[in-house]
Design an enzyme around this catalytic site. Sequence first.
Site, PDB file in Angstrom:
ATOM      1  CD  GLU A 143      -3.336  -0.027   2.028  1.00  0.00           C
ATOM      2  OE1 GLU A 143      -4.351  -0.707   1.875  1.00  0.00           O
ATOM      3  OE2 GLU A 143      -3.077   0.571   3.079  1.00  0.00           O
TER       4      GLU A 143
ATOM      5  CE  LYS B  39     -12.376   1.093   1.258  1.00  0.00           C
ATOM      6  NZ  LYS B  39     -11.792   2.073   2.154  1.00  0.00           N
TER       7      LYS B  39
ATOM      8  CG  HIS C  99       8.061 -29.742  -0.658  1.00  0.00           C
ATOM      9  ND1 HIS C  99       8.640 -30.954  -0.926  1.00  0.00           N
ATOM     10  CD2 HIS C  99       8.793 -29.190   0.351  1.00  0.00           C
ATOM     11  CE1 HIS C  99       9.663 -31.153  -0.105  1.00  0.00           C
ATOM     12  NE2 HIS C  99       9.783 -30.090   0.684  1.00  0.00           N
TER      13      HIS C  99
END
Length: 443
Positions: A284, A419, A305
């Site tokens: 951010e 948003k 793995h």
Amino acid sequence: MSYLSLDTSLTKTFFTQKEWANVEKEVLKAREVLESRKGLGNDFLGWLDLPITYDSREVARIKQAAGRICEHSQVLLAVGIGGSYLGARSCVELFKPYFGNHGCEVIFVGNHISGSYMAELLNYIKDKDYSINVISKSGTTTEPAIAFRILEEALIEKYGKEEAKHRIFATTDKARGALKTLADTEGYETFVVPDDVGGRFSVLTPVGLLPIAASGVDIDLILEGAKEAYLEFSSNKTIQNNIAMEYALVRNLLYRNGRKLEILVNYEPRLAYFAEWWKQLFGESEGKDHKGIWPASANFTTDLHSLGQMIQEGERSMFETVIEVEHVKKDVEIKANANNLDGLNFLAGKTMNQVNHVATLGTRIAHYDGGVPNILIKLDEITPKSYGYLVYFFEYACAISAYTLGVNPFNQPGVEAYKKNMFALLGKPGYEDLKAELEKKLK
Ligand code: PA5
């Protein structure tokens, strides 16, 4: 005392001395900009001297509240998202036993919108005693607001309105926002998120400290560790004696030479959420203006793995930063076995942690030989003090790194886009035009 050391020797073949010298100048300048408080976003620098300026009365109140919570609750529901969530979780997960809990069980909620998680949570807590700490600086974030509406109702139904007042704690802005209004109206105890500390830099404020204290970790020691880091980094002005600056320098150098992705690697599963906090801090802060290193994480040896092949031989656009814990408290010895059917007797007498250290070394060299620069952060041991030190180390390095990159480390304009779309699609008043626009796009 220093809690960690930085080893950048396995990066040095990936840039020249001249490149180092050029970026070094920029990092020195970035530190000056940060310390002079003249840079972009300088109204969000409250975290910078927080380890010496924090409000000790507020910290005392946090410890009292945590004590009360643990006295009458088995579970604390910590409701928050992003910077109002990841710091606390990074610490709670670091110190809680792998199995069971010390202090009260802290359950994090409001960091997604999963209805099935909420349904199962309500079922899990229905016969338990619990309290709620709702955390939101703005007081208006949708995910925690939805979770809190549901959990507050359940808590009031269980205990009644009067007792709810002693079981709900709100951490929010000192004066503004829906959560502040709600808490004041209902008479819930509140803790303040300082105006000048952004979410991802707020773990050493009540945002992180209340859930952490309730989980049984000594927050005074965390603050002491952060203070030691503060004293070290604010007084040492050269790369040679400031590891936060050196880390910022090396990652910027690697980025300029094509390394667009940094993997924060741990070999201790309890560090996994620390990496989540780190990802938000750097992601951010740096991901702006179409620039920035992608912060990824991996848990080794587990992910060797799954991701190991990609790291060893995939596209060479990454570098690794390994956090190795030198002294791990608990351990188990591998014993000799008379039949040796599994062929493991060559390990007899060694402990699992010793094998883990050798795995760390072997992997670092293999990945380096495969063309992946490797930074090593060696943490002496995991303690509340070293956690505080590590948090401040990364915050300081992040601010300098972002300034070196040329972006404002302290804003996050990009997180608004989703948003707005979500509100429009859900029919929130005021978003009618955007709703129409989106629906047209979807057709
Ligand atoms: O770092 C940030 O600013 C964000 O991640 C916020 O912490 C997050 O969006 C939650 O915001 P708030 O605390 O206002 O609910």
